[in-house]
Design an enzyme around this catalytic site. Structure first.
Site, PDB file in Angstrom:
ATOM      1  N   ASP A 151     117.719 -40.118  81.269  1.00 29.78           N
ATOM      2  CA  ASP A 151     117.603 -40.752  82.584  1.00 29.78           C
ATOM      3  C   ASP A 151     116.283 -40.856  83.375  1.00 29.78           C
ATOM      4  O   ASP A 151     116.091 -40.764  84.466  1.00 29.78           O
ATOM      5  CB  ASP A 151     118.496 -40.657  83.552  1.00 29.78           C
ATOM      6  CG  ASP A 151     120.099 -40.798  82.947  1.00 29.78           C
ATOM      7  OD1 ASP A 151     120.234 -41.005  81.753  1.00 29.78           O
ATOM      8  OD2 ASP A 151     121.098 -40.487  83.848  1.00 29.78           O
ATOM      9  N   LYS A 154     124.653 -45.166  79.007  1.00 30.12           N
ATOM     10  CA  LYS A 154     126.061 -44.620  79.654  1.00 30.12           C
ATOM     11  C   LYS A 154     126.218 -45.146  80.967  1.00 30.12           C
ATOM     12  O   LYS A 154     125.253 -45.865  81.611  1.00 30.12           O
ATOM     13  CB  LYS A 154     125.878 -43.063  79.818  1.00 30.12           C
ATOM     14  CG  LYS A 154     124.850 -42.547  80.549  1.00 30.12           C
ATOM     15  CD  LYS A 154     124.812 -41.080  80.560  1.00 30.12           C
ATOM     16  CE  LYS A 154     123.421 -40.544  81.540  1.00 30.12           C
ATOM     17  NZ  LYS A 154     123.788 -41.020  82.890  1.00 30.12           N
ATOM     18  N   CYS A 202     122.827 -35.361  85.417  1.00 27.77           N
ATOM     19  CA  CYS A 202     122.961 -35.751  84.182  1.00 27.77           C
ATOM     20  C   CYS A 202     122.366 -34.717  83.037  1.00 27.77           C
ATOM     21  O   CYS A 202     122.794 -34.830  81.720  1.00 27.77           O
ATOM     22  CB  CYS A 202     122.322 -36.964  84.088  1.00 27.77           C
ATOM     23  SG  CYS A 202     123.367 -38.058  84.847  1.00 27.77           S
TER      24      CYS A 202
HETATM   25  C1  VGL Z   1     122.560 -39.342  87.827  1.00 29.59           C
HETATM   26  C2  VGL Z   1     123.622 -39.371  89.796  1.00 29.59           C
HETATM   27  C3  VGL Z   1     124.114 -40.603  89.355  1.00 29.59           C
HETATM   28  C4  VGL Z   1     121.639 -38.284  87.006  1.00 29.59           C
HETATM   29  C5  VGL Z   1     123.076 -40.540  87.448  1.00 29.59           C
HETATM   30  O1  VGL Z   1     120.964 -39.061  86.115  1.00 29.59           O
HETATM   31  O2  VGL Z   1     121.649 -37.271  87.056  1.00 29.59           O
HETATM   32  N1  VGL Z   1     122.798 -38.696  88.892  1.00 29.59           N
HETATM   33  N2  VGL Z   1     123.865 -40.985  88.102  1.00 29.59           N
END
Ligand code: VGL
Ligand code: ZN
Length: 228
Positions: free
Chosen positions: A12, A129, A174
C-alpha cells in the site's frame, strides 16, 4: 543447501497513506520510499517475485466513517456475514477510492514499479484488496473475516517462494496483517521495520508482540540481503 526463494511485498505505498496530502497519511510515511527503492536494486537483492499491493476501495466502502455517519478513527462493531460473531473495527477517512489520485502509487515509486512490470526481469505483480464493499481488508491475502482470498498466495506458490519480506504502510495494519498471514501460510517471513511506518507508533510494542507471536522476524534494510 536448502533453496531460498524470496519475495518482496510492498504494501500500500499509495498517495493517500503519504504525507503531506494523503487522506490517511501515516506519520513519516514518505521516509520509507527511498529505502524501498534501494530494495529494488536487482543487482543487490535476489528477489524471485515482487508484489506491490493496492488498497482499492469503492466509494461506499464499509470502512469509511462517513458511510456510517461517524467521525474518522472512531470504531464500530461489525457482524460476521454468516456466523454473527462481532468484531470491533476502526473507521477511516475516505481513502484509496478506486481510480482516484489518492489511490495511485507514490509518485516516486510508480515509474519504478511500472518499469519492473513491463520488463518482468523478476516476475512482478500488483495485487488489489479492499474492493468488496461490505468488508474490511488489511491483509493482502484476505479480508478481515478470512472469507475472500486474493491471488497473493497463488502467486507466491506458483513462483516457488519460501521467504517473504514485507515493507510499506502501515506497520500496524496492512503490513502487520499481510506479514502474519504470510507466516501462517508457512512462508519464512521478515518485516523490514525501517521500511515501514505505523499509524500509531506509540503502540509499536504491542504491534511487535503480534508479529512475534506469528513468528515474523523484525529486521532492518541492512539485514535483508543476508536473510535472503
Ligand atoms: C490501511 C487502514 C485502512 C493500511 C488500509 O494500508 O495499513 N490502513 N486501510
Ligand atoms: Zn483501506
Amino acid at each position: 543447501m536448502s533453496q531460498t526463494n524470496s519475495a518482496l511485498i510492498i504494501v500500500d505505498l499509495q498517495e493517500d497513506f503519504l504525507p503531506p496530502t494523503g487522506a490517511l497519511a501515516v506519520p513519516h510515511g514518505r521516509e520509507v520510499i527511498d529505502l524501498i527503492l534501494q530494495l529494488l536494486d536487482l543487482n543487490k537483492y535476489n528477489w524471485k517475485t515482487i508484489i506491490a499491493t493496492l488498497d482499492w476501495h469503492p466509494s461506499d466502502h464499509t470502512s469509511f466513517a462517513k458511510n456510517h455517519g461517524q467521525e474518522p478513527y472512531t470504531t464500530k462493531k461489525f457482524k460476521h456475514p454468516h456466523n454473527g460473531t462481532i468484531k470491533e473495527q476502526v473507521l477511516w477517512p475516505v481513502h484509496c477510492v478506486q481510480h482516484s489520485k489518492g489511490a495511485e502509487l507514490a509518485k516516486e515509486f510508480k515509474p519504478v514499479l511500472e518499469d519492473l512490470l513491463q520488463k518482468q526481469q523478476v516476475p512482478t505483480y500488483t495485487v488489489k484488496k479492499g474492493y468488496l464493499q461490505d468488508r474490511e481488508y488489511y491483509s493482502c491475502f484476505q479480508d478481515t473475516w478470512g472469507l475472500h482470498h486474493t491471488e497473493c498466495e497463488k502467486i507466491l506458490r506458483e513462483n516457488g517462494i519460501t521467504h517473504v519480506f514485507t515493507v510499506g504502510l502501515a506497520y500496524d495494519y496492512c503490513v502487520l496483517n499481510s506479514s502474519i498471514d504470510a507466516a501462517d501460510l508457512g512462508f519464512q517471513t521478515f518485516v523490514l521495520k525501517d521500511c515501514s511506518r505505523a499509524v500509531d507508533p506509540s503502540a509499536n510494542d504491542k504491534t511487535e508482540s503480534v508479529y512475534r507471536e506469528h513468528g515474523v522476524k523484525i529486521i532492518n534494510l541492512q539485514d535483508a540481503a543476508l536473510a535472503q
